[in-house]
Design a protein around this motif. Structure first.
Motif, mmCIF file in Angstrom:
data_model
loop_
_atom_site.group_PDB
_atom_site.id
_atom_site.type_symbol
_atom_site.label_atom_id
_atom_site.label_comp_id
_atom_site.label_asym_id
_atom_site.label_seq_id
_atom_site.Cartn_x
_atom_site.Cartn_y
_atom_site.Cartn_z
ATOM 1 N N ALA A 205 83.052 24.012 63.884
ATOM 2 C CA ALA A 205 83.358 22.587 64.049
ATOM 3 C C ALA A 205 83.054 22.198 65.490
ATOM 4 O O ALA A 205 83.509 22.863 66.430
ATOM 5 C CB ALA A 205 84.817 22.307 63.709
ATOM 6 N N ILE A 209 88.944 19.873 64.004
ATOM 7 C CA ILE A 209 89.386 19.882 62.614
ATOM 8 C C ILE A 209 90.758 19.244 62.557
ATOM 9 O O ILE A 209 91.670 19.638 63.291
ATOM 10 C CB ILE A 209 89.443 21.318 62.046
ATOM 11 C CG1 ILE A 209 88.045 21.948 62.063
ATOM 12 C CG2 ILE A 209 90.001 21.329 60.640
ATOM 13 C CD1 ILE A 209 88.032 23.393 61.626
ATOM 14 N N THR A 211 93.916 18.781 60.211
ATOM 15 C CA THR A 211 94.542 19.282 58.996
ATOM 16 C C THR A 211 96.033 19.462 59.244
ATOM 17 O O THR A 211 96.437 19.808 60.360
ATOM 18 C CB THR A 211 93.914 20.619 58.549
ATOM 19 O OG1 THR A 211 94.565 21.076 57.359
ATOM 20 C CG2 THR A 211 94.057 21.671 59.630
#
Length: 444
Positions: A205, A209, A211
């Motif tokens: 990435a 990211i 999440t």
């Protein structure tokens, strides 16, 4: 026979070499025999048929037929004309003459087969490892294959459905390839299956990211949840029980924890009560443990016992070494040091001398014969000093009757007397023996 080759409207075929020619010679009576058919000269795109024996008489009703099979017809509709050249003679002894004939063939565009359609999975979203079936509306006349990431080559399929041998672990795109068996025209249909909890071998990435949590691939694996301002390790996904963080090395600005312990069962444990630290023999035990350290620097340490080889002050100061015989005090250069205290309570003192705090104070040395009181610097030749007493000097500590004792009494009036108490409790004056009496008051 010359065949027009190409893809245009006036061409019969685009591939002359795929044509399979054959010839037949027949008589009116019904006799049939094969003809020798060979390709014409190089680049002529023609076939040449020869009668049996090279020259054969034709009676009325006899015939010769040249057939072309497996002709890949050029795709453009139109009129294709085949040129037929005959070398014949009208008499037995006549010369061969050449005549020409034209065979016209009308090409029509092939009827296009309906393309396959509706390529789809039975589930648009699956869990990792869940079985999957792909379906499509199939049309006759096509050869079907499916390819997907990881497949070494397209997989032949049929009957409008197919299940991958391995269920997808991450989002996967499947491609259905339908090939027209006649025209070789291909149709490509794609569909993508999403995986609810994908398993990725690697992930790169570049912008981050986002999440709420990250968990292991198996049921019961630990998880890391991202809360406001930090991260929490959980024993398993959806659980509120704290998990364990394993790391070869961790660099942090600070650690807030209830306790720290070793990896193995029975290892020591450190807890953090209000205002301090406690070392325990093992986790959950009330037995105090041992702290091993090369050096401990603290404003204050409260312990029941200290096991160490040496204790030293901060910076360039003296130290205390613990030998087999006791305690040894040393200065900052490694030599014997001094003990400074308001009071020392001991059962016995073994010393070469005892002196006041100042180097000019009097001192007491301990020769073999007794005690010597001196004054002046220690390194100077010894000078006899004075013994000051408030009431007297006694032989022993017995002050009651029944035990003998002797003493020198110093009275308030300035008198000095030598007295002796006998075992029967009576007291008499003793004898003072001197070699000289100096009455010079200035000396005293």
């Amino acid at each position: 026979m010359e065949v027009p080759v190409g893809n245009g409207a006036g061409d019969l075929t685009s591939d002359f070499n795929k044509i399979k020619p054959k010839g037949e010679y027949g008589t009116r009576s019904g006799t049939r025999s094969s003809l020798n058919v060979q390709p014409g000269p190089q680049g002529s795109n023609a076939f040449q048929a020869t009668a049996p024996g090279g020259r054969t008489p034709f009676a009325p009703g006899d015939y010769m037929v040249l057939t072309l099979e497996n002709v890949p017809v050029a795709p453009t509709a139109g009129l294709a004309v085949l040129t037929v050249t005959e070398n014949t003679s009208r008499t037995r002894t006549g010369r061969l003459t050449t005549s020409f004939a034209a065979v016209a063939l009308v090409k029509t565009a092939p009827k296009e087969l309906p393309a396959p359609r509706d390529f789809r999975p039975d589930k648009a979203m699956v869990d990792a490892g869940e079985k999957l079936t792909l379906r499509w509306a199939e049309s006759a006349g096509f050869r079907y294959e499916i390819t997907y990431p990881g497949a070494p080559q397209p997989v032949p399929v049929s009957r409008g459905s197919w299940s991958p041998p391995d269920a997808p672990k991450r989002a996967t795109t499947y491609i259905l390839i339908a090939t027209d068996r006649n025209t070789r025209q291909q149709h490509f249909l794609t569909t993508t299956v999403q995986v609810r909890n994908p398993i990725l071998e690697t992930l790169t990435a570049t912008t981050g990211i986002d999440t709420p949590w990250v968990g292991g691939p198996n049921s019961g694996d630990g998880a890391v949840a991202f809360s406001q301002g930090g991260a929490t390790v959980r024993r398993t996904r959806g659980s509120n029980d704290p998990g364990t963080l394993y790391a070869g090395e961790a660099t942090v600005s600070g650690v807030a924890t209830e306790y720290v312990r070793g990896l193995n069962s029975g290892d020591g444990d450190i807890t953090f009560p209000q205002g301090g630290v406690r070392v325990w023999s093992t986790r959950g035990s009330n037995d105090q443990g041992t702290l091993y350290a090369g050096e401990v620097i603290a404003d204050r340490t409260t312990v029941n016992r200290v096991n160490t080889e040496r204790v030293q002050g901060r910076a360039n100061t003296g130290g205390i070494t613990f030998t087999a015989d006791g305690v040894e005090v040393s200065n900052n250069s490694g030599g014997q040091g001094a003990v400074l205290a308001d009071r020392i309570a001991v059962n016995r003192v073994n010393a070469t001398r005892v002196q006041g705090k100042s180097t000019t104070d009097g001192w007491i040395s301990f020769p073999e014969s007794g005690i010597q009181v001196s004054h002046g610097a220690y390194n100077d030749p010894p000078r006899i000093g004075a013994v000051y007493a408030e009431s007297g000097i006694y032989r022993n500590q017995s002050f009651t009757g029944g035990e003998a004792n002797a003493w020198i009494t110093l009275s308030d009036g300035g008198g000095v007397s030598v007295e002796q108490r006998h075992e029967d409790g009576t007291t008499t004056y003793g004898v003072l023996r001197v070699s000289r009496i100096d009455t010079d008051a200035a000396r005293w």
